[in-house]
Design a protein around this motif. Structure first.
Motif, PDB file in Angstrom:
ATOM      1  N   ALA A   1      -6.422  -3.943   3.030  1.00 23.51           N
ATOM      2  CA  ALA A   1      -7.193  -3.323   1.939  1.00 23.51           C
ATOM      3  C   ALA A   1      -7.670  -4.375   0.945  1.00 23.51           C
ATOM      4  O   ALA A   1      -8.844  -4.393   0.561  1.00 23.51           O
ATOM      5  CB  ALA A   1      -6.329  -2.282   1.222  1.00 23.51           C
TER       6      ALA A   1
ATOM      7  N   GLN B   1     -10.382  -6.493   2.528  1.00 27.82           N
ATOM      8  CA  GLN B   1     -11.669  -5.789   2.594  1.00 27.82           C
ATOM      9  C   GLN B   1     -12.320  -5.703   1.210  1.00 27.82           C
ATOM     10  O   GLN B   1     -13.532  -5.819   1.072  1.00 27.82           O
ATOM     11  CB  GLN B   1     -11.485  -4.392   3.188  1.00 27.82           C
ATOM     12  CG  GLN B   1     -11.094  -4.421   4.660  1.00 27.82           C
ATOM     13  CD  GLN B   1     -10.947  -3.024   5.256  1.00 27.82           C
ATOM     14  OE1 GLN B   1     -11.809  -2.176   5.112  1.00 27.82           O
ATOM     15  NE2 GLN B   1      -9.828  -2.798   5.929  1.00 27.82           N
ATOM     16  N   ALA B   2     -11.496  -5.492   0.182  1.00 27.51           N
ATOM     17  CA  ALA B   2     -12.038  -5.358  -1.183  1.00 27.51           C
ATOM     18  C   ALA B   2     -12.561  -6.693  -1.707  1.00 27.51           C
ATOM     19  O   ALA B   2     -13.464  -6.743  -2.536  1.00 27.51           O
ATOM     20  CB  ALA B   2     -10.971  -4.790  -2.116  1.00 27.51           C
TER      21      ALA B   2
ATOM     22  N   VAL C   1       1.801  -0.424  -7.627  1.00 32.41           N
ATOM     23  CA  VAL C   1       1.630   0.916  -8.182  1.00 32.41           C
ATOM     24  C   VAL C   1       2.071   1.913  -7.120  1.00 32.41           C
ATOM     25  O   VAL C   1       1.670   1.794  -5.960  1.00 32.41           O
ATOM     26  CB  VAL C   1       0.150   1.161  -8.572  1.00 32.41           C
ATOM     27  CG1 VAL C   1      -0.112   2.639  -8.807  1.00 32.41           C
ATOM     28  CG2 VAL C   1      -0.224   0.351  -9.800  1.00 32.41           C
TER      29      VAL C   1
ATOM     30  N   ILE D   1      -5.230   5.457  -1.009  1.00 34.03           N
ATOM     31  CA  ILE D   1      -5.677   4.120  -1.406  1.00 34.03           C
ATOM     32  C   ILE D   1      -4.640   3.126  -0.888  1.00 34.03           C
ATOM     33  O   ILE D   1      -3.460   3.231  -1.212  1.00 34.03           O
ATOM     34  CB  ILE D   1      -5.822   4.013  -2.936  1.00 34.03           C
ATOM     35  CG1 ILE D   1      -7.006   4.889  -3.406  1.00 34.03           C
ATOM     36  CG2 ILE D   1      -6.036   2.554  -3.368  1.00 34.03           C
ATOM     37  CD1 ILE D   1      -7.253   4.848  -4.900  1.00 34.03           C
TER      38      ILE D   1
ATOM     39  N   MET E   1      -5.742  -2.350  -3.999  1.00 34.74           N
ATOM     40  CA  MET E   1      -6.903  -2.521  -4.866  1.00 34.74           C
ATOM     41  C   MET E   1      -6.987  -3.953  -5.368  1.00 34.74           C
ATOM     42  O   MET E   1      -5.991  -4.666  -5.419  1.00 34.74           O
ATOM     43  CB  MET E   1      -6.762  -1.633  -6.111  1.00 34.74           C
ATOM     44  CG  MET E   1      -6.642  -0.170  -5.802  1.00 34.74           C
ATOM     45  SD  MET E   1      -6.388   0.818  -7.294  1.00 34.74           S
ATOM     46  CE  MET E   1      -4.661   1.241  -7.085  1.00 34.74           C
TER      47      MET E   1
ATOM     48  N   GLU F   1      -8.601  -5.853  -8.812  1.00 33.26           N
ATOM     49  CA  GLU F   1      -9.272  -5.723 -10.102  1.00 33.26           C
ATOM     50  C   GLU F   1      -9.957  -7.047 -10.416  1.00 33.26           C
ATOM     51  O   GLU F   1      -9.379  -8.114 -10.212  1.00 33.26           O
ATOM     52  CB  GLU F   1      -8.234  -5.407 -11.186  1.00 33.26           C
ATOM     53  CG  GLU F   1      -8.828  -5.198 -12.561  1.00 33.26           C
ATOM     54  CD  GLU F   1      -7.718  -5.119 -13.607  1.00 33.26           C
ATOM     55  OE1 GLU F   1      -7.002  -4.101 -13.633  1.00 33.26           O
ATOM     56  OE2 GLU F   1      -7.551  -6.093 -14.361  1.00 33.26           O
TER      57      GLU F   1
ATOM     58  N   THR G   1     -12.757  -2.364 -10.444  1.00 34.16           N
ATOM     59  CA  THR G   1     -11.707  -2.371  -9.426  1.00 34.16           C
ATOM     60  C   THR G   1     -12.292  -1.874  -8.108  1.00 34.16           C
ATOM     61  O   THR G   1     -13.005  -0.875  -8.094  1.00 34.16           O
ATOM     62  CB  THR G   1     -10.549  -1.448  -9.856  1.00 34.16           C
ATOM     63  OG1 THR G   1      -9.947  -1.983 -11.035  1.00 34.16           O
ATOM     64  CG2 THR G   1      -9.486  -1.328  -8.772  1.00 34.16           C
ATOM     65  N   LEU G   2     -12.007  -2.589  -7.035  1.00 37.35           N
ATOM     66  CA  LEU G   2     -12.395  -2.101  -5.711  1.00 37.35           C
ATOM     67  C   LEU G   2     -11.129  -1.675  -4.976  1.00 37.35           C
ATOM     68  O   LEU G   2     -10.151  -2.414  -4.924  1.00 37.35           O
ATOM     69  CB  LEU G   2     -13.152  -3.164  -4.910  1.00 37.35           C
ATOM     70  CG  LEU G   2     -14.599  -3.424  -5.353  1.00 37.35           C
ATOM     71  CD1 LEU G   2     -15.200  -4.587  -4.564  1.00 37.35           C
ATOM     72  CD2 LEU G   2     -15.471  -2.180  -5.165  1.00 37.35           C
ATOM     73  N   ALA G   3     -11.167  -0.453  -4.447  1.00 36.89           N
ATOM     74  CA  ALA G   3     -10.023   0.113  -3.739  1.00 36.89           C
ATOM     75  C   ALA G   3     -10.436   0.415  -2.312  1.00 36.89           C
ATOM     76  O   ALA G   3     -11.544   0.891  -2.074  1.00 36.89           O
ATOM     77  CB  ALA G   3      -9.571   1.408  -4.415  1.00 36.89           C
ATOM     78  N   GLN G   4      -9.545   0.125  -1.360  1.00 39.27           N
ATOM     79  CA  GLN G   4      -9.829   0.489   0.018  1.00 39.27           C
ATOM     80  C   GLN G   4      -9.012   1.724   0.359  1.00 39.27           C
ATOM     81  O   GLN G   4      -7.826   1.804   0.033  1.00 39.27           O
ATOM     82  CB  GLN G   4      -9.505  -0.669   0.970  1.00 39.27           C
ATOM     83  CG  GLN G   4      -9.998  -0.453   2.401  1.00 39.27           C
ATOM     84  CD  GLN G   4      -8.952   0.176   3.304  1.00 39.27           C
ATOM     85  OE1 GLN G   4      -7.783   0.244   2.953  1.00 39.27           O
ATOM     86  NE2 GLN G   4      -9.360   0.658   4.457  1.00 39.27           N
ATOM     87  N   MET G   5      -9.662   2.686   1.000  1.00 42.11           N
ATOM     88  CA  MET G   5      -9.002   3.946   1.320  1.00 42.11           C
ATOM     89  C   MET G   5      -9.165   4.272   2.795  1.00 42.11           C
ATOM     90  O   MET G   5     -10.083   3.777   3.459  1.00 42.11           O
ATOM     91  CB  MET G   5      -9.631   5.082   0.514  1.00 42.11           C
ATOM     92  CG  MET G   5      -9.735   4.795  -0.969  1.00 42.11           C
ATOM     93  SD  MET G   5     -10.125   6.263  -1.935  1.00 42.11           S
ATOM     94  CE  MET G   5     -11.858   6.373  -1.619  1.00 42.11           C
TER      95      MET G   5
END
Lengths: 391, 391
Positions: free
Chosen positions: A156, A159-160, A240, A247, A250, A252, A258-262
């Protein structure tokens, strides 16, 4: 992908290995297996070898290798054994990418060997970077090997962070499901059995990783791994708790974005990403449906309730060989817990004791790391034995 | 950034313009204003000109321009008026980036002119791409101008897509707060006043955009804009209601992975991103705290309750000049609603009527678009007048 990517799978009979082979089976035109390695699962690896027709099969266990050799006689598949066999599987010249999915510190040497040989490494083995992060990332710089994370959290973050300037990264925020004991009481923890710890709410994984998830040591190992993979200092890596596991992590940036991968909680997604990189493979799984009625929640982790996470931060701050020592102590403690000879709450106690009594250990080379690892394993066993006597 | 980026701001006295100047004031070493343009706000633009010392100020209104010229006499700042003045501000040779923040169809020509002049365009004006998406994106390809979205949703998609292969994109998922009337009853909608529509729960914006948010036409315009910005076909652009406005939009890839961009709801974040691109500026705002107790929720939009969103999809599917016609009818309807002469639920009725009765309009050049726009404005006014007579 324009050409077929040839892959070696170290730990092919474990959970990550099987999921990797599932991805290979769905993408025959793009992926081809050239070697498979397992500790001792003859039946499993022989079945895999018959289906995927690698050039080489390696079993660490000599007897298992001998049995596999008999089963595969006449197939044209070479069977090797021992450390040499595993290392041959991890450096075989035909491989473009090595999937490093051996569990525990046993995966460190084969991972290093693959990086040394300049292979791209799809990394599921956490311990390689936890114990030898400095050594392995420096070697990757030297040989040009790329380390592509298979852990869903690091995939994740990877990728972000793609296409983003590293100077813009403010924090890496790893999400944690919280494991099966999130929001339980301290009293409850005292009575946790191996069966309870092995019942993870979100992810299907092997026993070691599942117990590490229950203690949150898994997240601690991931914090250390993230430090080495992404070059982010410890004070900028946060955890977190996100019970829904939608998610996966992430990043920041310095501008507050913030980019989060889901995605769905299926290890085949990050495995396919690592194998296809830089292209994405089309996968037949249902896409994420955020409107299906769920909600996404986030909580701060309770470091007193999950002392293993605190211990991992401490080990990373101390640096040198300390993460290797912490990891070795944890491996012993988890093994003894799974054998029913240590309470669940004993795991962080063993790790904390070993860390407190450890000598200074450097991480200039793998031999130093291995010495620290060995010392910690013995210290952990001694402490458990003396506690039993006293208890 | 190594050098100072010189910017022109079209619509400097509106909400986006003021936020842009706030970012400039915080980053004097990186950003410099070379021209400012406004429709008629003399007091506002004179104050901005004194602070930011541009080379040129343009006011569309002749009388306002004359007043500004008097106020700025001796400052060395040129003052121009009319369409020529606005176009000069948007193509001034000193500018690297043009912030296109004029509201409504009035922003189409200046945006085209900036793209034609090869400027990077930080685009807040939705209507430029809604009405003339094909023309403007083709012109950008020809001149090499980059279009950097300022809308928080498109900035989110842009950030999620950075460094990713376009062939891997499966769907663009725009989030919508749902506006002030999410989950209200149809009866409630009938009694909505301009004051109620202007009270948006999440974002502080100008009146036109705020009313468009309440009808969800704003999201419809964004669907069309996303189509042109990212080259994604209409059937792969979706809208999800996300009342917390934490996730600003998402991109789903062919492997089932989704990247979401998140942040606090402050327009200065996407503005700074567009101005700094490809670098990120360090901003002094509080980072997002996901553990602060909130949760993230997602719902499918109710297209019967928000017919404007359905109309926008329909206009994009029909293509050609239809989005321009829809947009013009909506601008008229919103204006009449804000004047208290059309009920809130009359807005989609006017737009639907104009679309149903519209002739075929192509989008081969701006003149065709403008003819369609003019026809639609007259048709909307006629329909409203006849409804008043009949009602």
């Amino acid at each position: 992908m324009s050409t077929v990517k040839r892959i070696s799978i170290l730990g092919s009979t474990g959970s990550i290995g099987k999921n990797t082979l599932d991805i290979v089976a769905r993408n025959r035109g793009q992926l081809q297996v050239v070697s498979l390695a397992s500790r001792s699962d003859v039946e499993g690896i022989v079945r895999q070898a018959r289906e995927h027709k690698p050039k080489l099969v390696a079993l660490f266990d000599e007897e298992a290798a001998s049995d596999a050799e008999n089963s595969l006689a006449g197939s044209g598949i070479s069977v090797l054994s021992g450390t040499e066999g595993i290392l041959e599987a991890s450096t075989i010249s035909e491989a473009d990418t090595v999937v490093s999915a051996i569990v525990g510190a046993a995966g460190v040497m084969p991972t290093f060997a693959a990086v040394e040989a300049g292979k791209d490494v799809a990394l599921a083995n956490k311990e390689a970077l936890v114990a030898a992060g400095s050594i392995i990332t420096n070697e990757a710089l030297r040989t040009g090997a790329r380390i592509l994370p298979i852990d869903s959290e690091h995939s994740a973050v990877f990728q972000a962070i793609m296409g983003q300037d590293a100077a813009g990264v403010q924090r890496v925020i790893l999400t944690a499901s919280g494991g099966p004991f999130f929001k339980k009481s301290q009293d409850f923890l005292d009575g946790v059995t191996p069966e309870m710890a092995l019942d993870h709410p979100r992810w299907k994984m092997g026993p070691k990783v599942t117990v590490d998830s229950a203690t949150m040591m898994n997240k601690g190992l991931e914090v250390i791994e993230a430090h080495w993979l992404f070059g982010v200092p410890v004070e900028r890596i946060e955890v977190v708790v996100h019970p829904q596991s939608i998610i996966h992590s992430m990043v920041e940036f310095i501008d507050g974005s913030t980019l989060a991968q889901m995605g769905i909680a299926d290890m085949r997604l990050p495995i396919a990403f690592a194998l296809g990189y830089p292209d994405r493979m089309s996968l037949p799984f249902d896409p994420l449906d955020l409107t299906a009625g769920g909600k996404l929640e986030f909580f701060e982790p309770d470091l007193d309730f999950f002392p293993c996470l605190k211990l991992a931060y401490k080990a990373l701050r101390r640096g040198g060989g300390f993460p290797a020592i912490m990891n070795a102590a944890n491996e012993v403690a988890v093994e003894v817990f799974l054998n029913g000879q240590l309470p669940f709450t004993g795991i962080p106690q063993v790790v904390a004791h070993v860390m407190e009594t450890a000598p200074e250990v450097q991480d200039r080379n793998l031999a130093e790391i291995m010495r620290g690892d060995n010392w910690a394993r013995k210290a952990a066993r001694d402490y458990i034995a003396s506690s039993e006597e006293n208890g």
